[in-house]
Design an enzyme around this catalytic site. Structure first.
Site, PDB file in Angstrom:
ATOM      1  N   LYS A 271     -79.556-109.425  61.899  1.00 37.48           N
ATOM      2  CA  LYS A 271     -78.810-109.677  60.661  1.00 37.48           C
ATOM      3  C   LYS A 271     -78.281-111.104  60.717  1.00 37.48           C
ATOM      4  CE  LYS A 271     -74.955-108.150  57.846  1.00 37.48           C
ATOM      5  NZ  LYS A 271     -73.959-107.109  57.590  1.00 37.48           N
TER       6      LYS A 271
ATOM      7  N   LYS B 121     -82.589-108.623  58.218  1.00 42.00           N
ATOM      8  CA  LYS B 121     -81.829-108.818  56.987  1.00 42.00           C
ATOM      9  C   LYS B 121     -81.318-110.233  56.900  1.00 42.00           C
ATOM     10  CE  LYS B 121     -77.477-107.341  55.024  1.00 42.00           C
ATOM     11  NZ  LYS B 121     -76.272-106.601  55.225  1.00 42.00           N
TER      12      LYS B 121
HETATM   13  C1  PBG Z   1     -71.514-105.764  55.811  1.00 36.88           C
HETATM   14  C2  PBG Z   1     -72.751-105.690  54.999  1.00 36.88           C
HETATM   15  C3  PBG Z   1     -73.194-106.737  54.180  1.00 36.88           C
HETATM   16  C4  PBG Z   1     -74.343-106.282  53.536  1.00 36.88           C
HETATM   17  C5  PBG Z   1     -74.606-104.992  53.985  1.00 36.88           C
HETATM   18  N1  PBG Z   1     -73.604-104.639  54.902  1.00 36.88           N
HETATM   19  C6  PBG Z   1     -72.586-108.062  53.867  1.00 36.88           C
HETATM   20  C7  PBG Z   1     -72.003-108.892  54.918  1.00 36.88           C
HETATM   21  O1  PBG Z   1     -72.417-108.883  56.085  1.00 36.88           O
HETATM   22  O2  PBG Z   1     -71.066-109.604  54.580  1.00 36.88           O
HETATM   23  C8  PBG Z   1     -75.109-107.115  52.538  1.00 36.88           C
HETATM   24  C9  PBG Z   1     -76.121-106.449  51.700  1.00 36.88           C
HETATM   25  C10 PBG Z   1     -76.522-107.215  50.487  1.00 36.88           C
HETATM   26  O3  PBG Z   1     -76.186-108.411  50.307  1.00 36.88           O
HETATM   27  O4  PBG Z   1     -77.229-106.627  49.659  1.00 36.88           O
HETATM   28  N2  PBG Z   1     -71.259-104.885  56.789  1.00 36.88           N
END
Ligand code: PBG
Length: 326
Positions: A194, A247
């Protein structure tokens, strides 16, 4: 010229027969945002066509998706500011509407696959995925909270736990907590690679979960890195992840490809909110054609190697499939 690649492209039937990859609606996961209350349906301004929904409306939405063939969902809670604190206690509280909603959804629709979100940020007054002390994110101190949150979600009936927090060692901590409490069947889809991406904006708008101070770079990955995804993958694999995620998706197709080549468990890609918003905005301006650009986008993620795609376009893609447009 004896070799003419165009021969395999000359008719619709030949093109279809020779097609290398086929994206199926069964690979798609639809993200949904859950609000407390009743009859709530608030559009997320930076992600048109997506809503914060209360349980009653989420049930209707899931039923509509199931009719189109989408049967997997990932659920994110919009927690009221008054329930947030430094340590995210509401995440495993008996009163948590996210947990009671999971229970209700699985009771009404037992056959769907429901994936959760495990991280502190929706519940944290600091808006970070881990505990914050003097501006620092505490790794090991966060793990037991993630474990408790996961056990509470498993108890509510979730099918797959989705740790999105990027703390070191969290897959092992969650697996141990689940097993100790008798939830051996509950799976883990780890957000393995991520990235600290600029493309989460609309999601943070939807949940009002942006960090109050600082950024997420001390735990989410540097967008310039690829080998580090393998290192994270090795750890999650050994710690017992059932599936691993990359991601965002589009800017990281090379990472998806590498993960697919390197591991023998399903690889998921999260086509995140900002990536969808970007395409929607161009379509709204008339600069791109939605019904062509959207499927091409999802197909490229599939071609890169994603077995599973989380995307806000899941329902629309399934609708187009059903209508025979793709
Ligand atoms: C946070 C989380 C995020 C997303 C999914 N879980 C955002 C972040 O890390 O700030 C983002 C998903 C998206 O942008 O569609 N735990």
């Amino acid at each position: 010229m004896r070799i003419r690649p165009r021969r395999n492209r000359q008719s619709r039937v030949i093109r279809n027969m020779a097609q290398e990859n086929r994206l199926s609606v069964q690979q798609l996961v639809m993200p949904l945002f859950l609000s407390p209350g009743e009859d709530v349906r608030e559009e997320i301004s930076s992600l048109p066509g997506n809503y914060r929904l209360s349980l009653d409306n989420i049930l209707f939405e899931i039923e509509a998706c199931v009719k189109l063939g989408v049967e997997s969902f990932i659920l994110f809670p919009a927690i009221p500011e008054s329930k947030k604190d430094k340590t995210g206690t509401y995440s495993y509280s008996e009163e948590n509407f996210y947990l009671s909603s999971i229970r209700a959804i699985k009771m009404n629709l037992p056959d769907i696959c429901l994936i959760s979100d495990v991280a502190l940020d929706p519940y944290s007054s600091d808006g970070h995925d881990g505990l914050v002390e003097n501006g620092k994110i505490l790794n090991d101190e966060t793990l037991p909270i993630l474990g408790k949150m996961s056990v509470a979600q498993a108890e509510a009936g979730i099918d797959i736990i989705g740790p999105s927090d990027m703390m070191d060692g969290r897959v092992a901590a969650i697996r141990d907590a689940l097993d100790k409490n008798g939830y051996k069947e509950t799976g883990i889809l780890s957000y393995t690679a991520k990235y600290a991406s600029a493309f989460y904006g609309p999601f943070r708008d939807a949940l009002d979960s942006a960090p109050k101070a600082g950024d997420k770079k001390s735990y989410q990955m540097n967008p310039a890195n690829k080998m580090e995804a393998l290192r994270e993958g090795q750890l999650d694999y050994e710690e017992g992840a059932d599936m691993m995620m990359v991601k965002p998706a589009l800017n990281y197709l090379d990472v998806i490809h590498l993960m697919k080549e390197s591991f023998d468990i399903p690889i998921a890609a999260y086509h995140v909110s900002g990536e969808c918003a970007m395409l929607l905005a161009a379509c709204q301006k008339g600069w791109l054609e939605y019904e062509k650009a959207m499927p091409e986008t999802l197909e490229s993620i599939n071609r890169a190697g994603a077995d599973i795609i989380l995307t806000y376009f899941a329902k629309d893609y399934a609708r187009m499939r059903k209508a025979g447009k793709i």
